[in-house]
Write a protein that holds these residues in place. Structure first.
Motif, short mmCIF file in Angstrom:
data_model
loop_
_atom_site.label_atom_id
_atom_site.label_comp_id
_atom_site.label_asym_id
_atom_site.label_seq_id
_atom_site.Cartn_x
_atom_site.Cartn_y
_atom_site.Cartn_z
N LEU A 13 136.75 -59.07 23.27
CA LEU A 13 136.23 -60.03 24.20
C LEU A 13 135.57 -59.74 25.38
CD1 LEU A 13 139.50 -62.22 23.78
CD2 LEU A 13 137.26 -62.72 22.76
N LEU A 14 135.74 -58.43 26.17
CA LEU A 14 135.01 -58.15 27.38
C LEU A 14 133.94 -57.06 26.69
CD1 LEU A 14 135.10 -59.01 30.10
CD2 LEU A 14 137.09 -59.73 28.92
N LEU A 15 134.25 -55.94 25.95
CA LEU A 15 133.33 -54.88 25.96
C LEU A 15 132.14 -55.68 24.99
CD1 LEU A 15 135.00 -51.51 25.08
CD2 LEU A 15 134.11 -52.57 27.42
N VAL A 16 132.35 -56.47 24.14
CA VAL A 16 131.06 -56.87 23.39
C VAL A 16 130.27 -57.53 24.10
CG1 VAL A 16 130.03 -58.52 21.64
CG2 VAL A 16 132.06 -56.98 21.23
N PRO A 17 130.43 -58.61 25.16
CA PRO A 17 129.58 -59.09 26.01
C PRO A 17 128.94 -58.16 27.10
CG PRO A 17 131.55 -60.61 26.03
CD PRO A 17 131.68 -59.22 25.15
N ILE A 18 129.74 -57.19 27.53
CA ILE A 18 129.18 -56.35 28.66
C ILE A 18 128.22 -55.46 27.79
CG2 ILE A 18 130.14 -53.93 29.72
CD1 ILE A 18 132.65 -55.30 30.53
N ALA A 19 128.63 -54.95 26.59
CA ALA A 19 127.64 -54.14 25.85
C ALA A 19 126.34 -54.85 25.62
CB ALA A 19 128.10 -53.80 24.52
N PHE A 20 126.43 -56.27 25.52
CA PHE A 20 125.11 -57.06 25.27
C PHE A 20 124.39 -57.10 26.50
CE2 PHE A 20 122.48 -59.85 23.21
CZ PHE A 20 122.29 -59.42 22.05
N GLY A 21 125.14 -57.32 27.89
CA GLY A 21 124.44 -57.37 28.80
C GLY A 21 123.73 -56.17 29.31
N VAL A 22 124.51 -54.82 28.94
CA VAL A 22 123.80 -53.63 29.33
C VAL A 22 122.41 -53.54 28.47
CG1 VAL A 22 123.91 -51.04 28.89
CG2 VAL A 22 125.93 -52.32 29.72
N LEU A 23 122.49 -54.27 27.14
CA LEU A 23 121.17 -54.11 26.23
C LEU A 23 120.03 -54.80 26.94
CD1 LEU A 23 121.74 -54.28 22.58
CD2 LEU A 23 119.87 -55.47 23.71
N LEU A 24 120.52 -56.03 27.32
CA LEU A 24 119.57 -57.16 27.73
C LEU A 24 119.14 -56.65 29.24
CD1 LEU A 24 121.10 -60.66 27.21
CD2 LEU A 24 119.47 -59.52 25.83
N ALA A 25 119.88 -55.92 29.78
CA ALA A 25 119.46 -55.59 31.29
C ALA A 25 118.59 -54.33 31.05
CB ALA A 25 120.58 -55.28 32.07
N ASN A 26 118.55 -53.42 30.19
CA ASN A 26 117.74 -52.32 30.35
C ASN A 26 116.33 -52.23 29.74
OD1 ASN A 26 119.38 -50.27 31.91
ND2 ASN A 26 120.88 -51.26 30.88
#
Ligand code: NA
Ligand code: NA
Ligand code: NA
Lengths: 403, 83, 403, 83, 403, 83
Positions: free
Chosen positions: E44-57
Motif C-alpha cells: 500500500l505504501l511501497l507501490v505508490p512510493i516506487a511509482f513516485g520515484v519513477l515519475l520524479a526522475n
C-alpha cells in the motif's frame, strides 16, 4: 419605500438591466441541463458544468470565475489561495486551487486508469497504431485555426478537442488558453456525447459495405497472432510500468496525465494487496474530482467569455477536428489494407479517436448491422484505448511547444 | 501570422511523428513484455486465480443475474454496490 | 536534575499554572462529549467539536486556532496557507483553508441536498410558507442583541442560531463574526439537539388541545388540493433548477449555501446516470467535511474566546431565538386559521424553524399523543424543509447587509 | 448604538419580507412546475421505474428485515452497507 | 532534419546524457516495485512510493519535488501554493500542500485509530510498558548517528526509523530533516516489511527455548488479573479521551499524531451514531491520503538526494535501530522476570517496537513453533499497540528538543 | 560535535524517561478507568450489544465462510465489500 429600495439593491435585478448577458447564459445552462438529463449526453460532466454556468451567471453571487489577471500581482507573484477565497468567494477558490493549478485532470486520469483494462489492447497490440492515426484531426485543425486568426495557444486548445478526451482537453486548455476553458470543455464533452452520430456519419461517407464486413475473428483464424499471452496478470502489471518510463523519456510534458493514468492502472492490476488504493482512486477521489471539475469549469462560462466570435470557432473547429480524427483512423486502416494480407475492419480505425468506450460500442453496432455475426468490440477497444494515450501524447507535444 | 502558420506546420509534422513513435513503441515494448513474461514468469495456477476473485471483473450477464436476485429479495429496492 | 527540569519545560504544566483557563475548557469538552456520546445530542458534530476543544486547549500542541489578525498582513494581504501551516500547525491550516474561506458549509449543504427529498414539500406547497414565518426568531433576537450591546455583525451571527440549521449558522458566523464561531456553532447544534424539549414546551404554552387535534388528512379530503402531481420525478428534477435561478436573482449572497444544496439535490433526483456524484456528495465528501468542520470549529474554542460575557449572551440569545422562531411558525398558522376554511394544525408551524427531520418527528409524536390516528409527519416535513431554505435566505440577507 | 438599532429594525422588515417573498415564489413556481409537467411531460411508465431501482429509498421495515436476514447468516456480526 | 532536432529537444535524452543519475533511480524504482508487488512488502505504501520515484526522475516531467529553499523567499515568507503549482507543477503542489505542512501523517493516524482496537491492550494493561522499552533503538541510534557525523536533526529523523511506524517516521522527518524524507520513509517501510525476518533473528540470538515456552494463559490462571472489565464498550470510549488529555499535558508536540489517532479511535468506539465518521476516516480519507503520501514521498527521491553517503547511514542505522528496539523490549521482559513471580514470554517484549499487527503475528508463530498450544497473539498485541504510542511520544520528544 | 553528543546523551535519558512515564500513566489511568467504569457504569445488556452489531468485527473463520458463500453464488467472481 426605503426598505423596498434597499431590498431591490440586494437583488440582482439592477445589474441585469445594465447587462442582460447572464440571461442568455441561463438559457445555455438550461440547454446543457436538457442535454445532460434528458438526452443523457455525458451527464456526469455536463450536469455539473451546466449548474456551474447557472450559479456563475448572476451578479452578486460571487460564483463566477474571475480572469487570471486579477490574480496576477505581476513580477511572478500571484494572490494566495486564502486571499482568492477571501476576495472572490469559494468558486474562485476551488477553481484556482484545483483547476488552474492543473490538479484535477491528472487526478481524474488516475481514476480512469483504475477503471481501464488494457487487456483488449494487449491482445491486439498492432491495432493500437490506429490510435495514433486518429489524432490527425488535432494537428490539422491546429493549422486551420491559426490560419483563421486564433493565436497558436488558443488554436492548440481548440485543436485538442479532436482528441475526444475530456480531461486531456481540459488539461491542455488550462496550460495554453485558460480563458477558453468553458467553451472548449463543453464542446469536448458534447461532441464525445455525439459520437453515436458522428462516427456513423463519417463511416457512411468513407467506407464500403465490403470493408465494413471484414471479420476480424476470421482473420485471426487465417493469420493467427505470433505470441499468445500465457500470464495476462503479469503482463498487465509490467505494461503500465514500462509504458510510464517510455513516455517520461519521450514526452515528459504528458507525464502528469499519463503517469497518473498508468499509476491508477497499476494499482488496479496488482489486485488484492492494493485494492484500497484502486477503489479510492476510481471511487471517492474521482467522483469528488468530477463534481468540482464540472462546477468550476462551468463557472468560467461568464457571458463575456461565451459571447465571443471565438466560441463559434470552437464549436465549428471542434466538430471538424472530430470528423478528421475519425477519417484519419479510417484512412490509416485503408492504407494498411492496401499492403497487408491480414485485412482490418476500418471501424477499428474510426474508434482510434478515443471517447472510450462509447466509440467502440457504436462501431460494434455498425458492424453488426452489416453482418450480425461480426463482433468487433474487443478489436475496437484496442485502438480506442490507445487513442487515449495518443491524444495525451499529442497534448504533451502541444504544451511542450506552445506552453 | 506567417510565423505562426509555420509553427503549426512544424507541429503537424512533429506531433503526428511523436504520436506514431510512442504508439509504435507501445506495440514494440508490449510484445517484448509478452515474450519476456511468457518465457520467465509462468502463470501461477490456482493461487493467483484466488486473489483474482477479489477483482471486480464480472460479465454483464452474471451481473444482471445477481441484480435480479437482489431485487427479488428486496422487492425491487435493493442495490448492488459492488459484485 | 537538569534532565527533570528540561522534561518539565517540555510539558504543558508551566503554562497551565500561569493560565488555568484551559482546564475549564477541558471540563467543557468533557460535558460536550457526554452530551454527544451518552445523550446522543447531534453526535456527528458535537463529538468532533468536543475533541477539537480538547486538542486546542493545551498550550504547546499548536492545535488551537489563532485569531484572524495574526494572519492579516495589512493592506489586503494575508499569510498564505503554507505559511499558516508552517507557523501555526495543521489545525490552523485546516481552519484557514476550509472554514475561514467559507468552503465547508456549502460542501456540507451539497451533501444535505443529496439526502433531501423535496417530495413532501412539493405535495403540500402552501405549507412551506410557514417555513418563512418561523424565521421570526432570527430578526427579533438581532434587534434585542443590538439593544444589549452586541455589534451588528455579532448580533447577526448570534441571531442566525434561531434558523436552527448548523451549516447556515456556521457560514454566517464565518462571514460576520468569526471570533464567535465556537460558541455559536455549539449553541446551534445543542439547541437543535434540544428540539425534543423546546418544541413541546412552546406548543404547550401556545396551543389548545383542539388545535393540536386538527387532522390534516381529513382536511385534504374535505378540501382536496387543486393539482395532483402526475410525474413526480420530472417535477423533482425541475424544482431545484428553477429554485436555484430564483434565489440567485433575489438573494445572491445565499447562493453559495442554497446553490450547492440544490445542486446536490439535482444530481440525486436525476437518478442512475449521476448516481456516482450524489453518492460522493452525500457520502465521503460530506463525511470528511463533517470531521474537519467539527474538529476545527472546536479548535476555535480557546479559553479567551469562551470566557467572555458574550458567551452568556449567545447561550441565552440562542434559546430565545429558537423559542421565538417556533412561536412565529405557530402564530402564523393561527392567523391563517382565522381566515381560511381549510384549517392547519399549528404543529406544522412549529416545525418551520427547520432542524430537519427531528422537529417533524417530535411534532408528529405530539399530534399522536392527542389523537393516535393523526399522523402529521409528511405535512410537518413540508414546512420543515422549507425552513432550511428560509434560514439560508435570512442568512443571505444578514450577510448582504452586515458583511 | 442608536444607528445600529435602526439598522436592526430595518433588517427585521427587510429580512422577514425577503424570506416570505422567496418562499411565496417557491410556492408559486412549484405550482407552475407541477402544472407544466402535468401538461407537457407525461410520466414514462416502466422505464423510469427501473432506473429508480438503483435509488437508495427503502422503507425502514424492509431494511429491518434485510438486516435481520444478514444477521442470521453472519450470527449478528454482519453489516448492511447499502441496500 | 529540423523537425527531428526539435523532437529530440522535447525528449529527455539530452538531459540524461548530461546527468545519468535518473537511470539509477529508475532501477531503484524497479526494485521497490518488485518488493511491493511480488514480495508484497507493504504494497500500500511501497507501490505508490516506487511509482513516485519513477515519475520524479525524468527531467522535464516536472514531477520531482524541489528542495525547500526554492520555496523560501527569506524573511519568514514562502511562495504560496498557487505559485508553487504554477512554477513547479502538481507534484510539488501536492507535496508542499499535504506533506511539508505535516498534514497527511496525522490524517493517516486518524484512520489508523479508527481501525485500532485497544481491547487487547486494556485487558493486559501492564504489558504495554514493554512498548516503552522497545523504543530504546531510537535513542541509541540517535547517539551513534551524531557520533558518526549526522547533524542532530538528521540523526533524530534517522533514529525514528527504530519506532517501526511509517506515519510517525514521516512526520518526524518532515519536521526535522525534510531533505531525507525519501530514504527514511523507504527504509522505515522496508524494515517494517522485514519484521518477519528481523524479529526471529533477534529472538534466536537472545532468548532460550525455556523462555519462549512461557505460557501466558497458564500464568493468568495462576495469577489472575485484579480487575476484570465488566463494560468494555464504556472503557473503550473513556480510554482515548483520557489518554488524549494526558498526552497533551506531557508531550504537546506529539498531539497532532496521537490526538488524531485517539479521535479516530473514539468515533469508532462510540459505534453506530458516529459510524459515518469512522468509516470516512478509515476508508476514503485514509486511502486518498495513502495514495498522495506515497506518490509525493517517492517524488522527493531525486538522484541528488539518494546518491549521498547519508543514504548508506540511513540504511545501516535503520536496521540497527530496529534490532536494538526489539532487543530492548526483550531485555525489559528478562529484567521483569528476574523480579516478578508471574513470568512473561519475551516475545511480548519483542513486539513492543510496533509494526502492528505483523510483529504480533510473527511472534505468535515463533511461540507456536516451540509449543503448539502457546497462543500469545492477544498478549503481543498489547505491547504492539502500546509501541505505536511509545514511538509517537518519542517523536514528540525529538521534535520538541531538536525542531 | 562534542556539544551535539551531549544533547544526544541528554535525549537518551529524557526520551526513555518520557516514554516510560507516558506508558506508565497509560497503565495507571487505564486501571482507574476500568475500576471507575466497573463501579459506576454497569453494562447495558441487550441494547448496546445491538448497536455493536454495526461494528465491523468478524472472525476470519466466519469471513471465510461468507466469502465462500458469495463465491458459490457468483461463481468465484463476487466480492465481499464489508461484512
Ligand atoms: Na484520443
Ligand atoms: Na430554519
Ligand atoms: Na514503535
Amino acid at each position: 419605500m426605503d426598505i423596498l429600495k434597499q431590498l431591490y439593491e440586494m437583488t440582482a435585478f439592477g445589474d441585469l438591466i445594465a447587462n442582460p448577458g447572464p440571461l442568455l447564459m441561463l438559457a445555455i445552462a438550461g440547454v446543457l441541463l436538457y442535454l445532460g438529463i434528458k438526452k443523457q449526453y455525458e451527464p456526469l460532466l455536463l450536469v455539473p458544468i451546466a449548474f456551474g454556468v447557472l450559479l456563475a451567471n448572476l451578479p452578486g453571487g460571487q460564483m463566477g470565475v474571475v480572469p487570471g489577471d486579477l490574480i496576477d500581482l505581476g513580477d511572478h507573484r500571484y494572490m494566495n489561495l486564502f486571499e482568492i477565497a477571501h476576495e472572490y468567494g469559494i468558486m474562485n477558490y476551488l477553481y484556482y486551487a484545483l483547476i488552474k493549478t492543473g490538479l484535477l485532470p491528472p487526478i481524474i486520469f488516475m481514476g480512469v486508469g483504475a477503471l481501464t483494462d488494457f487487456g483488449p489492447m494487449l491482445r491486439n497490440l498492432r491495432l493500437s497504431l490506429f490510435g495514433a492515426a486518429a489524432q490527425l484531426g488535432i494537428f490539422t485543425v491546429l493549422l486551420v485555426a491559426i490560419a483563421v486568426g486564433f493565436t497558436p495557444n488558443e488554436a492548440g486548445s481548440l485543436a485538442i478537442i479532436g482528441g475526444a478526451d475530456g480531461p486531456t482537453a481540459i488539461y491542455t486548455t488550462i496550460k495554453l488558453a485558460p480563458h477558453l476553458l468553458g467553451p472548449i470543455a463543453i464542446a469536448a464533452y458534447s461532441y464525445m456525447a455525439l459520437v453515436p452520430v458522428i462516427i456513423p456519419l463519417i463511416v457512411r461517407l468513407t467506407c464500403s459495405e465490403k470493408e465494413l464486413k471484414i471479420n476480424m475473428k476470421e482473420m485471426d483464424k487465417l493469420y493467427p497472432p505470433k505470441h499468445k499471452i500465457k500470464n495476462l496478470k503479469a503482463v498487465k502489471i509490467a505494461f503500465p510500468i514500462v509504458l510510464g518510463i517510455v513516455i517520461s523519456f519521450f514526452v515528459p510534458s504528458s507525464v502528469p496525465l499519463l503517469g497518473m493514468l498508468l499509476f491508477g492502472n497499476l494499482v488496479k492490476e496488482i489486485g488484492a494487496t492494493t485494492l484500497r488504493l484502486s477503489e479510492a482512486a476510481s471511487g471517492p477521489i474521482m467522483n469528488a474530482a468530477t463534481i468540482f471539475l464540472g462546477l468550476t469549469v462551468g463557472a468560467t462560462m461568464t457571458s463575456e467569455v461565451f459571447l465571443d466570435a471565438k466560441t463559434i470557432g470552437i464549436i465549428v473547429g471542434g466538430f471538424v477536428a472530430f470528423a478528421i480524427s475519425v477519417s484519419g483512423g479510417i484512412g490509416a486502416v485503408k492504407i494498411y489494407n492496401l499492403i497487408a494480407k491480414k485485412k482490418i475492419n476500418p471501424l477499428i480505425g474510426a474508434t482510434g479517436l478515443s471517447a472510450v468506450p462509447m466509440a467502440s460500442r457504436v462501431a460494434n453496432e455498425i458492424a453488426l448491422k452489416y453482418d450480425s455475426k461480426n463482433h468487433v468490440l474487443q478489436y475496437c477497444m484496442a485502438s480506442n484505448i490507445s487513442g487515449v494515450i495518443g491524444s495525451a501524447v499529442a497534448a504533451g507535444v502541444l504544451i511542450s511547444f506552445l506552453g | 501570422m506567417n510565423g505562426n502558420f509555420e509553427i503549426a506546420l512544424q507541429l503537424l509534422g512533429i506531433g503526428m511523428l511523436t504520436v506514431f513513435l510512442i504508439l509504435f513503441l507501445v506495440v514494440f515494448l508490449g510484445n517484448i513484455i509478452i515474450r519476456f513474461v511468457n518465457r520467465f514468469i509462468p502463470p501461477v495456477e490456482t493461487k493467483t486465480s484466488r486473489t483474482n476473485v477479489v477483482q471486480p471483473a464480472i460479465s454483464t450477464g452474471k451481473m444482471a443475474a445477481i441484480v435480479a436476485a437482489v431485487q427479488a429479495v428486496t422487492e425491487g429496492k435493493g442495490k448492488v454496490v459492488n459484485v
